[in-house]
Design a protein around this motif. Structure first.
Motif, PDB file in Angstrom:
ATOM      1  N   ALA A 142       0.827  -1.203   0.000  1.00 39.70           N
ATOM      2  CA  ALA A 142       0.000   0.000   0.000  1.00 39.70           C
ATOM      3  C   ALA A 142       0.866   1.259   0.000  1.00 39.70           C
ATOM      4  N   ALA A 143       2.025   1.157   0.631  1.00 33.79           N
ATOM      5  CA  ALA A 143       2.921   2.315   0.721  1.00 33.79           C
ATOM      6  C   ALA A 143       3.770   2.499  -0.527  1.00 33.79           C
ATOM      7  N   PHE A 144       4.161   1.380  -1.191  1.00 32.39           N
ATOM      8  CA  PHE A 144       5.154   1.496  -2.255  1.00 32.39           C
ATOM      9  C   PHE A 144       4.696   1.019  -3.644  1.00 32.39           C
ATOM     10  N   ALA A 145       3.572   0.349  -3.739  1.00 32.08           N
ATOM     11  CA  ALA A 145       3.120  -0.113  -5.057  1.00 32.08           C
ATOM     12  C   ALA A 145       2.735   1.077  -5.926  1.00 32.08           C
ATOM     13  N   THR A 146       3.203   1.069  -7.148  1.00 30.20           N
ATOM     14  CA  THR A 146       2.914   2.171  -8.073  1.00 30.20           C
ATOM     15  C   THR A 146       1.812   1.818  -9.067  1.00 30.20           C
TER      16      THR A 146
END
Length: 244
Positions: A142-146
């Motif tokens: 959720a924090a790093f998926a683009t």
């Protein structure tokens, strides 16, 4: 980039603990180590396998059964007696669960020199802990998926240990070439072995089950063998002469 690094790191660190600690140490005792290092690698296995943590004692018994009954109807994970890989994974889980619960009895000679850390076994195999690991993977995505499609990779993290086992036991007993006549269907799946850290040299391993180096021929390479020899130089492990 962060997702690529995370999934690659999780894949290879989890796989390293499976082949180094669970397979070569817990199941085969190819080398020894001090209590400190045993606990350190036990903890590392718990961390890197996360939601798919496999109790070393149950894994060791499962693997010893695999060698004793390779590709027979008593083999806990053989593609020869399962119609597809998911059926094989279910069979493996059922037997593994029986070993964990103690409802499946094995020969006494199989139960020897297996490391145990009951607190970590109970913690790592509890559903609250498995769910906590799963939520932590999801939070990272959720924090790093683009891209949204990246979340489709999450099941790999949830089931990392079983996925490794399924690849090794399905491909390693179905595809590839054989150096030894082991009276089973074990094969060396050379093309994919760079993804499996030596584990897909199944025919070699079944032919020489206590040999530390899973590679035999000049063009085969077992990277974990080299790492274990380096650990031996630093006195982290002590390799058995019969296994080198």
């Amino acid at each position: 980039m962060a997702i690529a690094v995370f999934i690659t790191g999780h894949w290879f660190l989890s796989l390293f603990c499976q082949t180094f600690f669970l397979h070569r140490y817990a199941a085969h005792k190819m080398f020894t180590m001090s209590r400190f290092w045993e606990r350190a690698f036990y903890l590392l296995t718990f961390v890197t396998q996360g939601s798919s943590f496999l109790i070393p004692r149950a894994y060791a018994l499962l693997h010893r059964m695999h060698h004793a009954f390779s590709d027979t109807e008593k083999d806990p994970h053989s593609p020869q007696h399962n119609h597809h890989v998911f059926e094989m994974m279910h069979t493996t889980y059922r037997i593994y669960h029986g070993l964990v619960k103690g409802t499946l009895v094995v020969d006494r000679d199989m139960v020897s020199q297996i490391p145990e850390w009951r607190f970590l076994d109970l913690l790592g195999s509890s559903w609250p802990m498995r769910i906590a690991w799963g939520l932590s993977y999801t939070a990272f995505y959720a924090a790093f998926a683009t891209h949204t499609w990246m979340f489709l990779l999450l099941p790999m993290h949830f089931l990392m240990g079983p996925i490794h086992g399924a690849i090794v036991n399905w491909c390693g007993h179905k595809y590839g070439y054989a150096n030894f006549d082991n009276d089973d269907h074990s094969r060396n799946t050379l093309f994919w072995d760079f993804l499996m850290l030596g584990e897909l040299f199944q025919n070699n391993h079944h032919g020489l089950p206590n040999r530390l180096n899973f590679a035999v021929r000049w063009f085969e390479f077992d990277p974990v063998y080299g790492l274990i020899r380096i650990m031996g130089w630093f006195r982290i492990v002590r390799t058995r002469r019969s296994a080198v």
